[in-house]
Design a protein around this motif. Structure first.
Motif, PDB file in Angstrom:
ATOM      1  N   ARG A   1       0.978  -1.319   0.127  1.00  0.00           N
ATOM      2  CA  ARG A   1       0.085   0.103  -0.058  1.00  0.00           C
ATOM      3  C   ARG A   1       0.973   1.347  -0.098  1.00  0.00           C
ATOM      4  O   ARG A   1       0.598   2.380  -0.586  1.00  0.00           O
ATOM      5  CB  ARG A   1      -1.092  -0.151   1.010  1.00  0.00           C
ATOM      6  CG  ARG A   1      -1.926  -0.950   1.114  1.00  0.00           C
ATOM      7  CD  ARG A   1      -3.187  -0.657   0.226  1.00  0.00           C
ATOM      8  NE  ARG A   1      -4.187   0.194   0.915  1.00  0.00           N
ATOM      9  CZ  ARG A   1      -4.415   1.438   0.886  1.00  0.00           C
ATOM     10  NH1 ARG A   1      -3.521   2.121   0.024  1.00  0.00           N
ATOM     11  NH2 ARG A   1      -5.234   2.193   1.453  1.00  0.00           N
ATOM     12  N   VAL A   2       1.895   1.193   0.771  1.00  0.00           N
ATOM     13  CA  VAL A   2       2.877   2.494   0.905  1.00  0.00           C
ATOM     14  C   VAL A   2       3.826   2.545  -0.335  1.00  0.00           C
ATOM     15  O   VAL A   2       4.318   3.558  -0.662  1.00  0.00           O
ATOM     16  CB  VAL A   2       3.364   2.602   2.148  1.00  0.00           C
ATOM     17  CG1 VAL A   2       2.418   2.623   3.536  1.00  0.00           C
ATOM     18  CG2 VAL A   2       4.474   1.629   2.563  1.00  0.00           C
ATOM     19  N   GLY A   3       4.048   1.497  -0.947  1.00  0.00           N
ATOM     20  CA  GLY A   3       4.883   1.481  -2.265  1.00  0.00           C
ATOM     21  C   GLY A   3       6.167   1.867  -1.839  1.00  0.00           C
ATOM     22  O   GLY A   3       6.726   1.618  -0.939  1.00  0.00           O
ATOM     23  N   ASN A   4       6.641   2.955  -2.796  1.00  0.00           N
ATOM     24  CA  ASN A   4       8.090   3.639  -2.755  1.00  0.00           C
ATOM     25  C   ASN A   4       7.884   4.877  -1.786  1.00  0.00           C
ATOM     26  O   ASN A   4       8.846   5.591  -1.830  1.00  0.00           O
ATOM     27  CB  ASN A   4       8.561   3.674  -3.927  1.00  0.00           C
ATOM     28  CG  ASN A   4       7.944   4.797  -4.798  1.00  0.00           C
ATOM     29  OD1 ASN A   4       6.554   4.965  -4.599  1.00  0.00           O
ATOM     30  ND2 ASN A   4       8.621   5.270  -5.915  1.00  0.00           N
ATOM     31  N   LEU A   5       6.892   5.083  -1.376  1.00  0.00           N
ATOM     32  CA  LEU A   5       6.703   6.352  -0.613  1.00  0.00           C
ATOM     33  C   LEU A   5       7.168   6.393   0.898  1.00  0.00           C
ATOM     34  O   LEU A   5       7.856   7.095   1.261  1.00  0.00           O
ATOM     35  CB  LEU A   5       5.269   6.820  -0.442  1.00  0.00           C
ATOM     36  CG  LEU A   5       4.508   7.212  -1.835  1.00  0.00           C
ATOM     37  CD1 LEU A   5       3.074   7.378  -1.465  1.00  0.00           C
ATOM     38  CD2 LEU A   5       5.212   8.559  -2.334  1.00  0.00           C
ATOM     39  N   MET A   6       7.347   4.965   1.457  1.00  0.00           N
ATOM     40  CA  MET A   6       7.623   4.960   2.907  1.00  0.00           C
ATOM     41  C   MET A   6       8.423   3.676   3.105  1.00  0.00           C
ATOM     42  O   MET A   6       7.504   2.481   2.597  1.00  0.00           O
ATOM     43  CB  MET A   6       6.349   5.326   3.911  1.00  0.00           C
ATOM     44  CG  MET A   6       7.066   4.964   5.247  1.00  0.00           C
ATOM     45  SD  MET A   6       5.395   5.340   6.193  1.00  0.00           S
ATOM     46  CE  MET A   6       5.296   6.952   6.189  1.00  0.00           C
TER      47      MET A   6
END
Length: 422
Positions: A76-81
């Protein structure tokens, strides 16, 4: 030194000068060698440059506890966090926010940019700031512009750390004195709670002191700067318009604050003397239709172009294709675009009512309302090769010395003073 920084926009997703300044300040602080920045953004997209700051996506920080497994969080957060960060923040939730509109991760969604429910998003952002401030280690808080002041105040109340706010513009400037009371109150509240107020010009500093009633001893001027042109932008060719039509450009928001009507009226006066000039009004805003109609009423629509909003490489292509750049702002806290134009070798005319006029010398300065002086300046640069080349060469030499590294050095000193480290 660790800085918890609150921003609203960041390149490459640029809605205005705030993103450019935020990136430049981060770059300048990073250049000091001992400043680590944790930058909170409401909705990053994952393609932001993370060289100068560690970015916290506020839309991935939970404010309500959810029992979710690692793989699901990761998807769900992928490459963001980093998913581990999600769980670290989850352990610092300080109240039951299940009544808020949270998603399956217990996070609040953001539209990004400046949506119709902007005030709601500002409030949500400030709530999440409390979780972040409890989770991170930092020495000082730095909040950019009124959108993030409530977040900065909350982080200060949670942590007890000093708050610096950065005033890039005020509603007093944007509205020509007819302030939105809600925005004004948010701005003033941020200033009242701040231990240090950084203003982008003496013009803005005076506004903060006189219109927002702040103690001059905590208000400082921190002028903006400009990035060096990278190889991609340096490689953009500069057309030779000798014995051809000249191009005069306005590039900015088409709003009351930027004075676009003065540009059109000056253009009308120039075109009564010569028809060998084209005028480009690049940007978007609530006065765009009005400016198109005004150009038509003056009978100069065939000499006017409205290419719309520009970003990134488009901006530099436009500036390099111009023989004159004009910024006739009625009240401009700073104005980075003239520095970018001069950097591209484009002679520049700015209003005396702009903050950048305080630090620029190799450009022409006129009162925004003096369309006769503005028209004379445009005509002179387009028809006097010596003046054109002088402003082109000396202007570029001047702005090459106005660097974000110098800005970062001054901000670092203000941090040290605010924390009583010096």
């Amino acid at each position: 030194m660790k800085v918890l920084m609150f921003g609203w926009e960041y390149p490459p997703h640029v809605y205005g000068g705030l993103a450019t300044a935020n990136f430049g300040i981060s770059e300048g602080l990073h250049a000091q060698g001992d400043v680590d920045i944790t930058l909170c953004l409401p909705k990053p997209w994952g393609d932001e440059d993370r060289t100068y700051a560690r970015i916290v996506p506020m839309n991935c920080v939970p404010i309500a506890y959810r029992d979710v497994n690692f793989d699901y969080v990761s998807s769900r957060v992928g490459n963001l966090m980093d998913p581990h960060e999600y769980y670290r923040y989850r352990d610092h939730i300080y109240a039951d926010f299940n009544f808020m509109h949270v998603n399956d991760l217990g996070c609040m969604e953001f539209a990004g940019g400046y949506p119709g429910n902007l005030h709601e998003e500002i409030n949500n952002y400030s709530i999440i700031a409390g979780v972040v401030a409890r989770s991170e280690e930092f020495d000082i808080i730095h909040a950019h512009d009124w959108l993030t002041y409530p977040a900065g105040i909350h982080a200060k109340q949670v942590s007890g750390k000093p708050l610096c706010i950065h005033v890039h513009a005020t509603d007093y400037d944007r509205s020509r004195g007819h302030v939105n009371p809600t925005v004004y109150s948010i701005e003033k509240d941020g200033m009242d709670h701040a231990d240090c107020i950084m203003c982008v010009s003496d013009l803005t500093r005076n506004t903060v002191i006189n219109q927002y009633h702040q103690d001059p001893r905590k208000v400082f001027t921190v002028h903006n700067a400009v990035y060096p042109l990278n190889d991609e932008y340096n490689a953009i060719p500069r057309p030779d318009h000798t014995n051809k039509e000249k191009v005069v450009t306005f590039l900015g928001r088409l709003t009351m604050q930027k004075g676009p009507e003065y540009f059109v009226e000056a253009a009308n006066m120039v075109l009564h003397r010569t028809r060998n000039i084209r005028f480009c009004m690049a940007g978007s805003g609530d006065m765009m239709d009005q400016m198109i109609y005004l150009a038509a009423e003056r009978g100069i629509a065939d000499r006017f172009h409205f290419p719309g909003f520009m970003r990134g490489k488009q901006v530099y292509e436009c500036l390099k294709d111009s023989d004159v750049y004009v910024m006739p702002s009625v009240s401009e806290p700073f104005g980075i675009s003239p520095l970018e134009a001069m950097q591209c070798g484009t002679p520049t005319i700015i209003s005396k009512q702009s903050g950048c006029a305080e630090i620029l010398n190799n450009c022409i300065k006129v009162d925004y309302w003096d369309i006769h002086a503005l028209a004379d300046s445009i005509y002179s640069i387009c028809h006097n090769d010596s003046l054109f080349h002088y402003l082109q060469e000396e202007g570029k030499r001047e702005v090459d010395q106005i660097t974000w590294e110098k800005v970062g050095r001054w901000i670092r000193e203000l941090y040290m003073r605010t924390m009583h480290w010096i």
